[in-house]
Design an enzyme around this catalytic site. Structure first.
Site, PDB file in Angstrom:
ATOM      1  N   CYS A 129      21.676  71.992  79.197  1.00 38.33           N
ATOM      2  CA  CYS A 129      22.892  71.805  79.998  1.00 38.33           C
ATOM      3  C   CYS A 129      24.129  72.310  79.261  1.00 38.33           C
ATOM      4  O   CYS A 129      25.154  72.578  79.885  1.00 38.33           O
ATOM      5  CB  CYS A 129      23.065  70.335  80.363  1.00 38.33           C
ATOM      6  SG  CYS A 129      23.141  69.227  78.932  1.00 38.33           S
ATOM      7  N   ARG A 152      23.982  74.955  76.792  1.00 35.90           N
ATOM      8  CA  ARG A 152      23.856  76.296  76.217  1.00 35.90           C
ATOM      9  C   ARG A 152      22.745  77.083  76.906  1.00 35.90           C
ATOM     10  O   ARG A 152      21.763  76.521  77.403  1.00 35.90           O
ATOM     11  CB  ARG A 152      23.561  76.222  74.714  1.00 35.90           C
ATOM     12  CG  ARG A 152      22.184  75.699  74.346  1.00 35.90           C
ATOM     13  CD  ARG A 152      21.975  75.676  72.833  1.00 35.90           C
ATOM     14  NE  ARG A 152      22.813  74.685  72.193  1.00 35.90           N
ATOM     15  CZ  ARG A 152      23.759  74.994  71.312  1.00 35.90           C
ATOM     16  NH1 ARG A 152      23.956  76.246  70.966  1.00 35.90           N
ATOM     17  NH2 ARG A 152      24.489  74.043  70.759  1.00 35.90           N
ATOM     18  N   GLU A 173      17.563  65.543  70.874  1.00 41.58           N
ATOM     19  CA  GLU A 173      16.976  66.026  72.130  1.00 41.58           C
ATOM     20  C   GLU A 173      16.760  67.535  72.078  1.00 41.58           C
ATOM     21  O   GLU A 173      15.798  68.065  72.642  1.00 41.58           O
ATOM     22  CB  GLU A 173      17.880  65.662  73.304  1.00 41.58           C
ATOM     23  CG  GLU A 173      17.294  66.025  74.666  1.00 41.58           C
ATOM     24  CD  GLU A 173      18.216  65.641  75.807  1.00 41.58           C
ATOM     25  OE1 GLU A 173      17.842  65.906  76.966  1.00 41.58           O
ATOM     26  OE2 GLU A 173      19.293  65.087  75.558  1.00 41.58           O
ATOM     27  N   SER A 186      28.983  51.666  88.778  1.00 40.85           N
ATOM     28  CA  SER A 186      29.338  52.928  89.431  1.00 40.85           C
ATOM     29  C   SER A 186      30.328  53.753  88.608  1.00 40.85           C
ATOM     30  O   SER A 186      30.525  54.935  88.865  1.00 40.85           O
ATOM     31  CB  SER A 186      29.926  52.673  90.820  1.00 40.85           C
ATOM     32  OG  SER A 186      31.096  51.874  90.706  1.00 40.85           O
TER      33      SER A 186
END
Length: 388
Positions: free
Chosen positions: A48, A50, A112, A188
């Protein structure tokens, strides 16, 4: 090796999206690059934050790669060049290691990326994209990242409040060892959403999220069967079931007061954890007086984050030393590899030559700085041979 990179460092998200490739596109692009005679091998990495393409090949391979990307994504070359970072040779190898080890991530040391690089490399292997050079370099970069993850606390030392809150949820021990019930007030919101996602990353946890009645569409966003929604005004009706309550709203009033909570919980004395990560405070500090209840506020998490930052910086120094060691070994292997094929040729050239003849020849054809390196290496070689 060469690399072109479009990342969070230089390109906004709308630009990064233009360069993103899904799995089918990655496979097609690998095949396309392999068909280019200037390119020997390729690995395509997309996250997300690179999009990067690593290639090996001739000197004009980097130019060919830029043209291939422009054509494949139907973008003008001039538009591409504004956002690209280009790396070649040792700089490209060093960049790969930094990316893989989490040094180039938005969150320093996040691990990650290790799995994402491994998946990109595996896709290249499965579709004939990785040649000898890319095989060696990616394997060594992945090994370096794994060593850092195992031997340091760089990736396991969280800094964000959302992660720290989730860790407290994971550490909380329920008396009966059953499923933990967690209420997130303000689920939310940005913080509440992030906390909820982090909490749900592990099994054995059910989340009850509150929502305001004037936001009925919020219920449509929840698709996890471990999450249920209740109206904010009904929150106290469900708190007796909860082991943990987190509040992360931006409102000016308490979401939890001592009087109403005391009435809702009664006198069961159950062990509970309440976490208030709002500024100004969401929870009445007097709820600490309720038997069995522990309250952490934002000051607690900010102190913890500061302490973890100090730990992370120390671990970063250790991790960098590890990465530099493995990076140097990879560069040396790449430099030495061509000479393996030339061993027979070199043996014929030096056959019958005396050592002093070779050394005088070296002395007369290199600079003083180069000679220092060669002589130091010779001293080391003498020592190594004696040890055998």
């Amino acid at each position: 090796m060469y690399c072109i990179s479009v990342s969070h460092k230089k390109a906004p998200v709308d630009i990064r999206e233009k360069f993103a490739l899904n799995q089918e596109e990655k496979i097609e692009f690998i095949r396309r690059l392999k068909a280019n005679p200037a390119i020997s091998g390729c690995v395509v990495l997309c996250t997300c934050n690179r999009s990067e393409i690593y290639i090996s090949g001739e000197r004009d391979a980097i130019g060919e790669l830029q043209r291939e990307v422009a054509d494949f994504k139907q973008l003008s070359l001039n538009e591409i060049l504004k956002y690209l970072n280009l790396y070649s040779g040792d700089r490209a190898i060093a960049h790969l290691f930094k990316v893989c080890c989490g040094f180039d991530s938005m969150v320093l040391g996040e691990d990650e990326i290790l799995g994402q690089v491994r998946d990109a490399y595996q896709t290249s292997l499965e579709h004939g994209g990785a040649d000898y050079e890319l095989n060696v370099l990616f394997q060594r970069a992945l090994a370096a990242a794994k060593r850092i993850k195992t031997d340091t606390r760089l990736s396991s030392t969280p800094l964000s409040v959302a992660t720290l809150v989730a860790n407290e949820v994971f550490r909380f021990e329920k008396g009966d060892g059953g499923v933990k019930n967690v209420m997130v007030i303000g689920m939310s919101g940005k913080m509440g959403t992030t906390i909820t996602k982090n909490i749900l990353s592990k099994p054995g946890i059910r989340v009850t999220g509150t929502y305001r009645s004037h936001k009925p569409d919020f219920a449509m966003e929840i698709k996890n069967d471990r999450v249920r929604l209740v109206e904010y005004q009904d929150r106290y009706r469900h708190m007796g079931e909860m082991d943990i309550v987190v509040s992360a709203t931006s409102g000016p009033h308490y979401t939890v007061t001592a009087q109403e909570l005391g009435t809702a919980l009664g006198e069961d004395g159950r062990r509970r954890l309440f976490m208030d990560v709002a500024v100004p405070m969401d929870m009445d500090p007097e709820i600490r007086e309720i038997p069995g209840l522990t309250l952490y506020n934002i000051d607690y998490f900010e102190t913890l984050s500061k302490s973890n930052t100090e730990i992370k910086l120390k671990e970063l120094d250790r991790a960098r030393v590890m990465m530099e060691e493995d990076l140097d070994a990879a560069v040396r292997e790449m430099m030495f590899h061509p000479y393996i094929r030339r061993m027979g040729e070199l043996h014929r050239v030096f056959d019958g030559k005396k050592l002093e003849t070779i050394l005088f020849k070296i002395r007369d054809h290199v600079s003083s700085e180069e000679l220092k390196v060669i002589l130091r290496t010779l001293d080391g070689l003498e020592s190594w041979m004696r040890e055998e």
